[in-house]
Design an enzyme around this catalytic site. Structure first.
Site, mmCIF file in Angstrom:
data_model
loop_
_atom_site.group_PDB
_atom_site.id
_atom_site.type_symbol
_atom_site.label_atom_id
_atom_site.label_comp_id
_atom_site.label_asym_id
_atom_site.label_seq_id
_atom_site.Cartn_x
_atom_site.Cartn_y
_atom_site.Cartn_z
ATOM 1 N N GLY A 51 0.827 -1.213 0.000
ATOM 2 C CA GLY A 51 0.000 0.000 0.000
ATOM 3 C C GLY A 51 0.848 1.243 0.000
ATOM 4 O O GLY A 51 2.058 1.198 -0.257
ATOM 5 N N ASN A 52 0.215 2.368 0.250
ATOM 6 C CA ASN A 52 0.950 3.639 0.308
ATOM 7 C C ASN A 52 0.293 4.548 1.349
ATOM 8 O O ASN A 52 -0.729 4.210 1.926
ATOM 9 C CB ASN A 52 1.010 4.288 -1.076
ATOM 10 C CG ASN A 52 -0.370 4.580 -1.608
ATOM 11 O OD1 ASN A 52 -1.070 5.445 -1.106
ATOM 12 N ND2 ASN A 52 -0.790 3.827 -2.629
#
Ligand code: C5P
Length: 409
Positions: free
Chosen positions: A206-207
């Site tokens: 993810g980020n």
């Protein structure tokens, strides 16, 4: 004719507030006054009732007022004049136990605040932090001027001329009224948040994207009259709850879901704004069960990644693209480097504009929270918006409105 609520708080400069009321009346507006109890020590009820021909709102309950939020509901503009250090703190903290702070808290109208106080109080870090908070929320704070102060000292903190305060406040009102129709009849799709690419049922790539800038753009577009659809990747529910009513939200998890939702939703849209941080790669296959470590084997598993579709480039180059396509690029590096990256992205992705955002800088006291350059499809800088996420969003929405208006002609 608009309805203006003038909120008066308890400082010695309150004697200038009647001139602000009179200037708004002269401009043809209907003015109501809300006053804190402390302010009545400086300007009494009979003055307000004399110049507005209606009761002044002081007590939250009683006084025949049907509902305590009535003023907030009818206000097209709120001017707090003078705003004491105490009232700035109360507005910043969201207090609602006097008619002025309650009306500001409960209203969707633009708010103009004109502080006046001793220099030491104005310059105090607490007051400066409160002013910054209010500005970040889109409240228009008029800087005090310098000169003789009520205490007999001289310095910054003096209330500017009341005619000038009324003039600035009415300009804020007319800019707001203009902006509130800028995207009427348009449909805008905004992608926001960050995708999560599953590794197994509990892990993902993810980020850090929170989705805040995208939601600010969606809100600004809705306030400008557009029908807005948000495609939200992993955004906290509390943030989504802050969207104006009527904004349609589709929640997605990963890049493939975001692609499908975006392609479906842009079909009849006028504009697509892709603020979402979409993962460029995903694990080739997500494991159906949680990946375990093998106690007899020190080796770590290898996760093979494959490319995700580039949604922006796909839609940007498609024949069925909306008339306006905007991408976002968060870059690190020197000014020259980030402009070169942005220019390259604008041309490659088939977007009409790329909003280029410098990331990774430390933001210190007095700094602004966002700084966006807008590059056109040839990589030329055609705009720059600096300020809170809401201010940047309002600037971008204005840019979108004029682009779409020019297409018509
Ligand atoms: O290439 P880069 O990821 O820096 O480009 C950012 C822009 O492209 C953003 O507008 C983002 O929403 C979009 N994007 C996309 N699909 C991807 C990666 C990025 O639409 N797979």
């Amino acid at each position: 004719m608009a309805t203006v609520v003038v909120g008066v708080t308890g400082g010695v400069a309150a004697f200038k507030a009647p001139i602000v009321v009179r200037e708004c009346q002269r401009a043809g507006h209907d003015v109501y006054v809300a006053a804190t109890r402390a302010s009545l020590e400086f300007v009494g009820r009979s003055t307000w009732e004399g110049i507005t021909s209606r009761p002044v709102a002081v007590e939250i309950a009683g006084e025949g007022r049907a509902e305590h939020v009535e003023l907030a509901r009818i206000a097209d503009l709120i001017i707090v004049v003078p705003a004491t250090a105490n009232s700035l703190a109360r507005l910043a903290a969201g207090f609602a136990d006097d008619m002025v702070s309650l009306t500001v808290l409960a209203s969707h109208a633009p708010v103009v605040v004109a502080p006046a106080m001793h220099s030491n109080m104005w310059l105090a870090p607490a007051t400066q932090a409160n002013v910054r908070t209010l500005r970040e929320r889109g409240i228009h704070v008029i800087d005090p001027s310098s000169g003789a102060l009520g205490s007999g000292d001289s310095g910054i903190g003096r209330l500017p001329d009341p005619e000038e305060i009324a003039h600035q406040a009415l300009e804020v009102l007319s800019a707001y009224e203009q902006a509130s129709h800028a995207l009427a009849g348009r449909t805008v799709v905004v992608t926001a948040g960050g995708t999560r690419e599953p590794i197994d049922p509990v892990r993902f790539l993810g980020n850090q994207s929170s989705g805040r800038q995208g939601l600010a753009i969606a809100s600004a577009a809705a306030r400008a009259g557009a029908a807005v659809r948000v495609i939200a990747a992993n955004i906290e529910s509390a943030l989504l709850a802050g969207l104006p009513s009527g904004v349609q939200v589709t929640r997605v998890g990963n890049a493939l879901q975001m692609r499908e939702a975006t392609v479906n939703q842009v079909a009849d849209a006028d504009a697509l704004v892709m603020t979402a941080a979409v993962a460029d790669f995903r694990p080739e296959a997500a494991s159906q069960s949680k990946i375990k470590k093998d106690p007899t084997n020190e080796e770590a598993p290898t996760i093979r990644l494959v490319r995700n579709p580039d949604i922006l480039a796909e839609i940007g180059h498609s024949k069925k693209r909306p008339p306006l396509v905007i991408g976002f690029a968060a870059e690190t590096g020197t000014d020259e480097e980030i402009l070169a990256y942005g220019a390259d992205k604008a041309t490659r992705k088939g977007a009409d504009f790329i909003c280029l955002n410098r990331v990774g800088e430390s933001v210190g006291f007095g700094d602004v929270s966002n700084d966006i350059h807008i590059l056109d499809a040839n990589g030329h800088i055609v705009g720059r918006y600096v300020g809170s996420k809401d201010e940047v969003a309002a600037g971008l929405v204005g840019h979108m409105a004029s682009f779409l208006d020019n297409l018509k002609r």
